[in-house]
Design an enzyme around this catalytic site. Structure first.
Site, mmCIF file in Angstrom:
data_model
loop_
_atom_site.group_PDB
_atom_site.id
_atom_site.type_symbol
_atom_site.label_atom_id
_atom_site.label_comp_id
_atom_site.label_asym_id
_atom_site.label_seq_id
_atom_site.Cartn_x
_atom_site.Cartn_y
_atom_site.Cartn_z
ATOM 1 N N HIS A 31 34.879 53.045 39.653
ATOM 2 C CA HIS A 31 35.417 51.683 39.619
ATOM 3 C C HIS A 31 36.742 51.623 40.362
ATOM 4 C CE1 HIS A 31 35.828 47.646 37.933
ATOM 5 N NE2 HIS A 31 37.121 47.905 37.921
ATOM 6 N N ASP A 87 34.892 40.076 27.082
ATOM 7 C CA ASP A 87 35.708 40.320 28.287
ATOM 8 C C ASP A 87 35.516 39.181 29.276
ATOM 9 O OD1 ASP A 87 37.230 41.740 30.368
ATOM 10 O OD2 ASP A 87 35.280 41.794 31.326
ATOM 11 N N ARG A 143 42.219 34.416 31.511
ATOM 12 C CA ARG A 143 43.341 35.110 32.166
ATOM 13 C C ARG A 143 43.494 34.651 33.608
ATOM 14 N NH1 ARG A 143 41.589 40.863 31.916
ATOM 15 N NH2 ARG A 143 43.460 41.258 33.117
ATOM 16 N N SER A 159 39.755 45.503 29.763
ATOM 17 C CA SER A 159 38.701 44.739 30.434
ATOM 18 C C SER A 159 37.762 45.687 31.191
ATOM 19 C CB SER A 159 39.366 43.728 31.387
ATOM 20 O OG SER A 159 38.472 43.252 32.340
ATOM 21 N N LYS A 192 33.684 47.153 29.819
ATOM 22 C CA LYS A 192 32.461 46.970 30.605
ATOM 23 C C LYS A 192 31.836 48.321 30.960
ATOM 24 C CE LYS A 192 34.761 44.364 33.398
ATOM 25 N NZ LYS A 192 35.474 43.338 34.111
HETATM 26 N N1 URA Z 1 38.927 44.050 37.072
HETATM 27 C C1 URA Z 1 38.426 43.836 35.816
HETATM 28 O O1 URA Z 1 37.252 44.056 35.556
HETATM 29 N N2 URA Z 1 39.243 43.383 34.870
HETATM 30 C C2 URA Z 1 40.548 43.131 35.095
HETATM 31 O O2 URA Z 1 41.233 42.727 34.179
HETATM 32 C C3 URA Z 1 41.062 43.348 36.398
HETATM 33 C C4 URA Z 1 40.237 43.830 37.382
#
Ligand code: URA
Length: 434
Positions: A82, A161, A168, A183, A187
């Site tokens: 990621h 999320d 946000r 966040s 995931k």
């Molecule tokens: N990517 C995400 O999945 N969440 C965030 O808060 C910022 C970048």
């Protein structure tokens, strides 16, 4: 428990108990807590931060708010990668096939463009026919058969999320280290991976502008992973200029394809090898990181990574021929050059401005529901440290509609700093955490 009391306690820098965090997440998801109260709470977190136990609880609550994927039936170690988001960052398209061709099982869950940064799903969808919305069965079948699958976050994965993120985005509370960490990790943990490689970007084109913040974010995500019994390694990498030369969806697919054929830009190739090597190592396909690095290089040079990418593209309905014949990808109809006003060295290229200019001509979205134009974007001709003459081309804007092209060209011109002195060379990989 009253929401207003919890907001006040966070505002005053106090630590909340696990059940209080749970109350907030559940209350917000069910609709009992309205947006205005949650906005106030998020802003309080933005200013006051969160303790490790608070972040852990928040991550767990978001993770448990939806389904979790069970990949235990599929043999092999499942590793995802990621990136926290950058400009021209198409590494996922390269590292996932490299690691998969070395035997790692790669469930690559990706996102869409966000702010000035690009999204892997949008890039992949510029390949004609490519589908990112797969059923759970299709996803698992492809993972078993190909060892690589690119998917989007479904509505059922970490829905809290998704709801928090939407709020946000419009309350200017994205750039909070605990909120980003929880966040991303909620995931990734819901996706059923065994290990995770993180590319935490720092610099003008990243959400984290300072290395100390990027380090804190990396450490926090690693801590969450450790507590959930997942191996997490993070690289902190420079995002002060775009990665590679291409910015924009189809343009980035073309560059990723060239890189997988060992004909890509040096910075992109180097970072991709480094990230893939860590996936191969955590995926237990190599006994040492050096061996994993050698394997990643081999898979690049002998074309196995490229073949794996084509196999995954075909499995997801995409026309893999477009990766060789770029005329099959969406192509722009107009081109505008941006030239250097003076001779000298390129001392910096503001990545955020390049990303914003690319979005301005259609590569990104202004609102969530906007469609992107896959054909458009920017190709840099030079990178930081290179010498330019007055009037030489700095970059080219590729567009399909004339609107905003001049405005974007001005923004791009301002993004390039030309100085008399050659700037010091900047490291691409700044730190390794974990
Ligand atoms: N990517 C995400 O999945 N969440 C965030 O808060 C910022 C970048």
């Amino acid at each position: 428990m009253r929401t207003v009391d919890l907001i006040r306690r966070k505002r005053d820098g106090k630590e909340l108990a696990p059940e209080e965090i749970e109350f907030l997440v559940e209350g917000y998801l069910s609709g009992d807590i309205p947006d205005y109260q949650m906005s106030a709470f998020l802003m309080a977190v933005y200013f006051e931060g969160m303790s490790d136990p608070e972040v852990m609880r928040l991550t767990e609550c978001m993770l448990r708010s939806g389904d979790t994927v069970d990949l235990s039936q599929i043999p092999g170690v499942k590793v995802d990668k990621h990136s926290t988001g950058g400009v021209g960052d198409k590494t996922s398209l390269i590292v996932a096939p490299l690691a998969a061709s070395a035997g790692v099982v790669v469930p690559m869950m990706s996102g869409r463009a966000l702010g000035h940064t690009g999204g892997t799903l949008d890039k992949l969808e510029s390949i004609p026919g490519f589908r990112t919305e797969l059923t759970a069965d299709e996803f698992q079948t492809q993972l078993s058969e190909v060892g690589l699958c690119f998917i989007s976050q479904t509505d059922r994965l970490a829905p809290a999320d998704r709801k928090f993120y939407g709020l946000r985005d419009v309350t200017s509370t994205v750039e909070s280290i605990p909120l980003i960490a929880s966040s991303i990790m909620s995931k990734k943990l819901a996706e059923g991976v065994d290990a995770l490689v993180l590319d935490v970007k720092v610099g003008s084109g990243a959400f984290m502008k300072k290395q100390v913040d990027a380090r804190r974010l990396a450490q926090m995500m690693q801590g969450i992973g450790r507590r959930m019994d997942k191996k997490v390694q993070a690289l902190i990498t420079d995002m002060n200029q775009p990665l590679g030369y291409a910015v924009g969806n189809a343009l980035e697919v073309m560059e990723a394809s060239q890189t997988l054929q060992n004909a890509g830009p040096g910075d992109l190739t180097r970072l991709s090898i480094e990230l893939a090597a860590r996936m191969i190592f955590l995926g237990k396909q190599a006994a040492s990181l050096d061996e994993a690095r050698r394997m990643a290089e081999e898979k690049l040079v002998d074309g196995s990574g490229y073949r794996k990418f084509k196999q995954a593209v075909t499995a997801q309905g995409g026309n893999a021929q477009a990766l060789d014949k770029f005329e099959l990808l969406p192509n722009a109809t107009g081109m505008r050059e941006v030239t250097s006003p003076r001779g000298g060295y390129v001392s910096s290229i503001d990545a955020e401005d390049i990303g914003a200019a690319s979005n301005m001509i259609g590569a990104g979205r202004e609102k969530k529901e906007d469609a992107i134009d896959p054909a458009v974007g920017i190709i840099l001709e030079v990178k930081t440290g290179e010498k330019v003459d007055a009037g030489s081309v700095l970059c080219r804007l590729y567009y399909t509609k004339e609107d905003h092209v001049e405005e974007a060209a001005e923004m791009v011109e301002d993004a390039f700093r030309i100085s008399a002195q050659k700037p010091d060379e900047r490291e691409l990989i700044l730190e390794v955490v974990g």
